[in-house]
Design an enzyme around this catalytic site. Structure first.
Site, PDB file in Angstrom:
ATOM      1  N   HIS A 122       0.868  -1.184   0.000  1.00 35.46           N
ATOM      2  CA  HIS A 122       0.000   0.000   0.000  1.00 35.46           C
ATOM      3  C   HIS A 122       0.907   1.236   0.000  1.00 35.46           C
ATOM      4  CE1 HIS A 122      -2.833   2.919   1.791  1.00 35.46           C
ATOM      5  NE2 HIS A 122      -3.801   2.108   1.433  1.00 35.46           N
ATOM      6  N   ASP A 200       3.033  -4.380   8.072  1.00 36.22           N
ATOM      7  CA  ASP A 200       1.824  -3.586   7.885  1.00 36.22           C
ATOM      8  C   ASP A 200       0.651  -4.536   8.135  1.00 36.22           C
ATOM      9  OD1 ASP A 200      -0.428  -2.353   6.982  1.00 36.22           O
ATOM     10  OD2 ASP A 200       0.414  -1.696   5.066  1.00 36.22           O
ATOM     11  N   GLN A 203      -4.594  -4.931   7.057  1.00 36.13           N
ATOM     12  CA  GLN A 203      -5.619  -5.871   6.583  1.00 36.13           C
ATOM     13  C   GLN A 203      -5.565  -7.203   7.324  1.00 36.13           C
ATOM     14  OE1 GLN A 203      -7.996  -5.005   4.617  1.00 36.13           O
ATOM     15  NE2 GLN A 203      -7.166  -3.093   3.822  1.00 36.13           N
ATOM     16  N   LYS A 226     -10.588  -0.414  10.337  1.00 36.28           N
ATOM     17  CA  LYS A 226     -10.847  -1.571   9.459  1.00 36.28           C
ATOM     18  C   LYS A 226     -11.207  -2.799  10.292  1.00 36.28           C
ATOM     19  CE  LYS A 226      -7.366   0.180   6.278  1.00 36.28           C
ATOM     20  NZ  LYS A 226      -7.929   0.572   5.006  1.00 36.28           N
ATOM     21  N   CYS A 368      -4.808   2.592  -3.640  1.00 40.97           N
ATOM     22  CA  CYS A 368      -3.520   3.040  -3.072  1.00 40.97           C
ATOM     23  C   CYS A 368      -2.412   2.024  -3.319  1.00 40.97           C
ATOM     24  CB  CYS A 368      -3.624   3.335  -1.575  1.00 40.97           C
ATOM     25  SG  CYS A 368      -4.713   4.702  -1.228  1.00 40.97           S
TER      26      CYS A 368
HETATM   27  N1  PMP Z   1      -1.847  -0.674   4.574  1.00 38.40           N
HETATM   28  C1  PMP Z   1      -2.798  -1.405   4.011  1.00 38.40           C
HETATM   29  C2  PMP Z   1      -2.488  -2.790   3.545  1.00 38.40           C
HETATM   30  C3  PMP Z   1      -4.080  -0.872   3.859  1.00 38.40           C
HETATM   31  O1  PMP Z   1      -5.046  -1.596   3.289  1.00 38.40           O
HETATM   32  C4  PMP Z   1      -4.341   0.437   4.313  1.00 38.40           C
HETATM   33  C5  PMP Z   1      -5.706   1.082   4.143  1.00 38.40           C
HETATM   34  N2  PMP Z   1      -6.299   0.859   2.928  1.00 38.40           N
HETATM   35  C6  PMP Z   1      -3.307   1.145   4.905  1.00 38.40           C
HETATM   36  C7  PMP Z   1      -2.077   0.563   5.025  1.00 38.40           C
HETATM   37  C8  PMP Z   1      -3.493   2.541   5.408  1.00 38.40           C
HETATM   38  O2  PMP Z   1      -4.463   2.599   6.379  1.00 38.40           O
HETATM   39  P1  PMP Z   1      -4.928   4.023   6.946  1.00 38.40           P
HETATM   40  O3  PMP Z   1      -5.398   4.795   5.786  1.00 38.40           O
HETATM   41  O4  PMP Z   1      -5.998   3.688   7.919  1.00 38.40           O
HETATM   42  O5  PMP Z   1      -3.719   4.621   7.568  1.00 38.40           O
END
Ligand code: PMP
Length: 579
Positions: A122, A200, A203, A226, A368
């Protein structure tokens, strides 16, 4: 026993309708819905205990402090940390990664060092490292993935073997592919190579049992929103013995021990990394979310995603002609919590909007993950993502609607459910005009002797316009519009071709600025007839798609601005400022 009906009753938002139908919410990877216990915990906190934490010598402050630190204890235990001191509260996973990049990265990385990421990351787990590289002279290097979306472990070990990697930053679960990466093995290899591992967990935390200490990871970043919790709270787990190898991140109140005019000493972790007034209600809400997941059993939650993902992939593959499902099949290699696909010939924006008209929420775009999409040879995809309140009936609704949307976008059948006839009149007219232009676009005929050639792009969804014009005697004597895009972008280009051809440059400019004004909701000159272009005003109901509708017009405006320049030239991109 998984009692879906009982679980659904805990999510008040599922009681609402969208487009006159039951809400089918399949956008949980972006943010999940919240159970009643989370909403009540937040409300209860504000109604009974709200006060600032740590400093106040009064009852409410003590209660608030206990609520905050109690949440830390519960969440740290849920994630298998050694103790609450290993959990730093942050706003979200993004902030957690940035914290490590600054607090650890700035101190320990320098020229020649490497941060090892993967092609499936991401942007939140890429951009902080790019910025760190700029600050320190370190390099960001990416481990490739297979066509199926599996991390190349051989390449990862080779990169580690070269001895320059100081930090591996890897997602536990891909937000596009659902791929699960083997964190304990990567942790072992990273440590053998003298590197640390940041995971990270954005998910993974919502769907999988996490045992931070046993996993071997050094840092774990996650967002509460999430995982059924509120937005604005997340966490960074930091292995206890790393605390003293990190500098503070933000400076201010709460994170200090003593301050003089000349300097400061700092509080013990985790407070050292939490500057300013924290989101106490957020922490309280996240605790309630974690307790809700624990009540269901996090293993059962993981099984549920796996079952649903497997069912969704099977039905989509069997029933939606031409669909390409991305990522590995659910099992040891993937969670099943996300199902992402490409439907050749139908733009993800059109899919998402067609589904929205049937009450189904999915996500369309690059999620993203632009490098990942580039690797897969796609610009945008459509993603359905599940959580505990989703069931097979949601997947059935998705599949049925997708078959309809596909049919509608390739050859609309008058009167089919969800097409023009069941909509309100303005909406019906809009869709009729847009579909007519989309399926039979004007301006596609090859143009001889173009004097202006220009390109416009929307990097968010891959829409792309290639414009050629022949200017003669102060008029647009000929015009050709090509490119690829969603129905709105193609239809808008087609309308523009019809309206601009034959106009004087002055008329053309007046028209272009009127269209721009129309999208801003400003009044139009009384003497200007926009004809069918006026139906595009309806796009203002869907703000994200204004850029799609404006792309061709912006490209033409820029093309005229640069008339006389060398051919061909490429334009900039549609930016927020255009709408
Ligand atoms: N890493 C992953 C794998 C994600 O799916 C996301 C959110 N889509 C993020 C990081 C970032 O999360 P946040 O926008 O809540 O900081």
């Amino acid at each position: 026993m998984w009692n879906l009906e009982a679980i659904r009753r805990e999510f008040p938002i599922l009681g609402r309708t969208v487009a006159g139908r039951r809400l089918v919410y399949l956008d949980n990877a972006a943010t999940s819905q919240k159970p009643r216990v989370v909403l009540e915990a937040i409300r209860n906190h504000f109604e009974r205990s709200n006060a600032n934490v740590h400093r106040g010598v009064h009852r409410l402050s003590e209660e608030s402090t206990e609520a905050y630190e109690g949440a830390r204890r519960v969440i740290a235990r849920f994630l298998g940390a050694q103790g609450p001191d290993e959990l730093v509260f942050v706003r979200n996973a993004t902030e957690a990664v940035n914290l490590v990049a600054h607090a650890y990265g700035d101190r320990h990385l320098g020229p020649g060092d490497e941060v090892l990421v993967s092609e499936m990351e991401h942007h939140s787990n890429l951009v902080p490292w790019h910025l760190l590289a700029r600050r320190t002279g370190a390099r960001v290097r990416a481990v490739p993935i297979s066509d199926e979306g599996i991390l190349d472990l051989g390449a990862l070990r080779e990169a580690l073997g070269e001895g320059r990697v100081r930090l591996v930053a890897l997602t536990a679960v891909s937000n596009v592919l659902g791929t699960r990466n083997p964190i304990p093995e990567v942790a072992r290899w990273a440590h053998e190579a003298g590197a640390l591992l940041l995971v990270d967990g954005a998910q993974a935390v919502p769907h999988l049992p996490i045992r931070f200490q046993e996993s071997g990871a050094d840092f774990l970043a996650f967002s509460g929103h999430k995982a059924l919790g509120p937005m604005g709270i997340g966490g960074l787990l930091v292995r206890r013995d790393l605390h003293d190898r990190m500098d503070p991140f933000l400076g201010g109140g709460e994170m200090i021990r003593e301050v003089t005019l000349e300097g400061a000493t700092f509080a013990d972790p985790p407070h050292r990394f939490e500057a300013g007034t924290p989101d106490v209600a957020g922490a309280v809400g996240l605790r309630a979310a974690v307790e809700f997941l624990e009540t269901l059993g996090i293993e059962a939650v993981a099984d549920h995603a796996m079952r649903l993902g497997t069912y969704a992939r099977r039905r989509l593959q069997e029933e939606v002609p031409g669909i390409r499902l991305l990522g590995p099949v659910p099992g040891p290699a993937a969670t099943g919590s996300v199902v992402t696909f490409d439907l050749p010939g139908v733009h993800p924006h059109d899919i998402a909007q067609g589904l929205d008209r049937r009450g189904i929420a999915v996500r369309a775009g690059h999620h993203c993950c632009q490098p990942l999409h580039r690797r897969l040879g796609l610009v945008a995809t459509t993603r359905a993502s599940f959580h505990v309140f989703n069931g097979e009936d949601d997947v059935d609704a998705l599949v049925e609607a997708l078959v309809e949307v596909r049919r509608e976008m390739t050859a609309p059948a008058a009167g089919a459910p969800g097409t023009a006839r069941d909509a309100e009149p303005a909406d019906a007219l809009f869709r009729e005009v847009v579909m007519d232009h989309y399926l039979h676009p004007a301006g596609r005929e090859p143009l001889e002797q173009a004097t202006v050639e220009w390109e416009g792009r929307n990097p968010l969804c891959g829409d792309h316009v290639h414009l050629r014009m022949r200017l003669e005697d102060g008029r647009i004597a000929g015009l050709q519009v090509d490119g690829e895009g969603c129905s709105i972008s193609v239809a808008s280009g087609s309308m523009m071709a019809e309206h601009l051809r034959g106009r004087t440059l002055e008329e053309a400019r007046r028209l272009l600025s009127a269209v721009r004004a129309m999208f801003r909701g400003e009044p139009l000159p009384g003497d200007l007839d926009l004809g069918d272009v006026k139906v595009l005003e309806k796009v203002r109901d869907l703000p994200v798609r204004v850029k799609c509708a404006l792309l061709a017009w912006t490209t033409a405006e820029e093309g005229l601005d640069h008339a006389g320049a060398e051919v061909p030239r490429t334009a900039g991109e549609v930016s927020d400022g255009h709408a």
